[in-house]
Each structure stands twice: as structure tokens, then as C-alpha cells.
Design an enzyme around this catalytic site. Structure first.
Site, mmCIF file in Angstrom:
data_model
loop_
_atom_site.group_PDB
_atom_site.id
_atom_site.type_symbol
_atom_site.label_atom_id
_atom_site.label_comp_id
_atom_site.label_asym_id
_atom_site.label_seq_id
_atom_site.Cartn_x
_atom_site.Cartn_y
_atom_site.Cartn_z
ATOM 1 N N ASN A 107 -6.648 6.827 4.659
ATOM 2 C CA ASN A 107 -8.058 7.222 4.551
ATOM 3 C C ASN A 107 -8.295 8.717 4.709
ATOM 4 O OD1 ASN A 107 -8.335 4.488 4.360
ATOM 5 N ND2 ASN A 107 -9.709 4.261 6.109
ATOM 6 N N ASN A 159 -9.078 4.187 -1.036
ATOM 7 C CA ASN A 159 -9.475 5.122 0.021
ATOM 8 C C ASN A 159 -8.639 6.397 0.045
ATOM 9 O OD1 ASN A 159 -11.633 3.601 0.993
ATOM 10 N ND2 ASN A 159 -10.313 2.395 2.343
ATOM 11 N N ASP A 171 -0.765 2.971 -5.117
ATOM 12 C CA ASP A 171 -0.839 1.558 -5.470
ATOM 13 C C ASP A 171 -2.126 1.268 -6.238
ATOM 14 O OD1 ASP A 171 -2.078 2.127 -2.841
ATOM 15 O OD2 ASP A 171 -2.669 0.025 -2.929
ATOM 16 N N HIS A 216 0.829 -1.212 0.000
ATOM 17 C CA HIS A 216 0.000 0.000 0.000
ATOM 18 C C HIS A 216 0.864 1.263 0.000
ATOM 19 C CE1 HIS A 216 -4.099 1.134 -0.032
ATOM 20 N NE2 HIS A 216 -4.313 1.329 1.256
#
Length: 224
Positions: free
Chosen positions: A66, A112, A91, A19
């Protein structure tokens, strides 16, 4: 000024997660471009650099993925940067490992970090989608993106990809996206043969190779 954002989650625990490939790319760009040390600004780690003739702010949001939009919005407001001068590296599970795609605008496709940025700024920024592959089933996606790159992944495609991105980042900064992508896909782009020139310009002779690994080790641990 251009704003170059690398998405990921903060802290050593997440530093090698799939991520965090956006942040990894930004670290490599910072080391190769000779950026100033990271400073805690705009709810981020931020560093100033020059890429070609462009002044660039490098931004690694420290708000967790987020809430990335809060950090990006803070930097935009401070510098009054137009949204089409914002480039976000992130990513992408829907691309095979090592594949890259670039687009401007559009939705978040379930990412997100992009969702948060869009909610705070609107959608018309440039996205550099860095493929990390799909685990095969949606129930495994969270574990996949928050998992570490294996040693084989790093050797086979991740480290060469980060090298090519950093070596050719000027093409992306000046908006020559096709040339940037072509250089990334060429095997010879892994050699340090200079950065991408602006569209229509002559390729200048390359400078002497940099010891980027030593520079990167020093840079990542440096606080301004």
C-alpha cells in the site's frame, strides 16, 4: 538508467504469496542477469545490474504494497529517472494465470500498489500485468492474492513464466514490448537461447546455459 520495480510485501511470510509475483519475477531477473547483491536503499531492497546495453536498478519496495510509491519516488528522485523509464511488475487478478499484458499510463484498477505509485509519481510509468486469476467472487479476492501458490500452480505455469520473463527481459528494457510478449508466449522461449535483441538487430548466438537455480539461492540470501 532504467528502474525495474517488482511489487509485493516484504518478509518470508509473504514471499510465496500470489500478491508477490512481481518480486518473484524480479528475483529471477536478478539471478539470470548476474545482478549485484541486494542493498537496503530507498526504503527498498535494491540491486544494480546490466541488461543488454542498459544499466538497470532493480527495486523491491519494503514499505508493504500500500505504500510502494514512497520507495519508487525515493529512487526516482535520487537518480532523476524519467517516469517513462520506470517499469513495474505486478499481480493482476483480471488476467488468467500466466497471461501477461503491458501498458503505459492509465489508472490503478483497484491495485493498491499501483494506486500508491501513481499518487507519488503520476501515472505514466510502464506496467507489466502478471495474471494470477480471479477467485470468482470479490469477497474472496483478499484471501486469494495473499494466499500461496500451490505446488501444481508453480509447476504448471509459474516457474516456466518466470523463466521466460528473465530470459527475454532485454526486449522489455529496450521498449520492444511486442517482441517481448511474443517470446513469452512461444514454447521455445522456455529454452535458454539468449535474451531478446533490440528491435531491428541480429540475434546473437546464445551463451552457455546458466545454473540460475544455484545463482538464485545464493543471490536471494545475499545482502550488500
Amino acid at each position: 538508467m532504467k528502474l525495474l520495480v517488482g511489487l509485493g510485501n516484504p518478509g518470508r511470510r509473504h514471499a510465496e504469496d500470489r500478491h508477490n509475483i512481481g518480486m518473484m519475477a524480479l528475483d529471477r531477473i536478478a539471478a539470470v542477469s548476474g545482478a549485484a547483491g541486494w542493498r537496503d536503499r530507498y526504503s527498498s531492497e535494491a540491486a544494480d545490474t546490466r541488461i543488454g546495453n542498459s544499466k538497470v536498478l532493480l527495486l523491491k519496495p519494503q514499505t508493504y504494497m500500500n505504500n510502494s510509491g514512497m520507495a519508487v519516488r525515493a529512487a526516482l528522485d535520487y537518480f532523476r529517472i524519467p517516469l517513462d523509464d520506470v517499469i513495474v511488475l505486478h499481480d493482476e487478478i483480471d488476467l488468467v494465470p500466466g497471461k501477461i499484458r503491458i501498458r503505459q499510463g492509465g489508472g490503478h484498477a483497484g491495485h493498491n500498489g499501483l494506486r500508491s505509485i501513481i499518487s507519488h509519481t503520476g501515472p505514466e510509468f510502464i506496467r507489466v500485468r502478471l495474471g494470477i486469476g480471479h477467485p470468482g467472487h470479490r469477497d474472496r479476492v483478499r484471501g486469494h492474492v495473499l494466499g500461496k501458490f500451490s505446488r501444481k500452480e508453480r509447476e504448471d505455469w509459474l516457474e516456466p513464466l518466470l523463466d521466460r520473463i528473465a530470459d527475454n527481459i532485454e526486449g522489455l528494457i529496450v521498449g520492444n514490448h511486442a517482441a517481448f510478449l511474443n517470446a513469452i508466449m512461444q514454447p521455445q522461449a522456455n529454452r535458454r537461447s539468449g535474451r531478446m535483441p533490440p528491435e531491428g538487430s541480429e540475434m546473437k548466438p546464445s551463451a552457455a546455459p546458466q545454473d540460475w537455480r544455484a545463482r538464485l539461492r545464493a543471490f536471494v540470501g545475499l545482502k550488500g
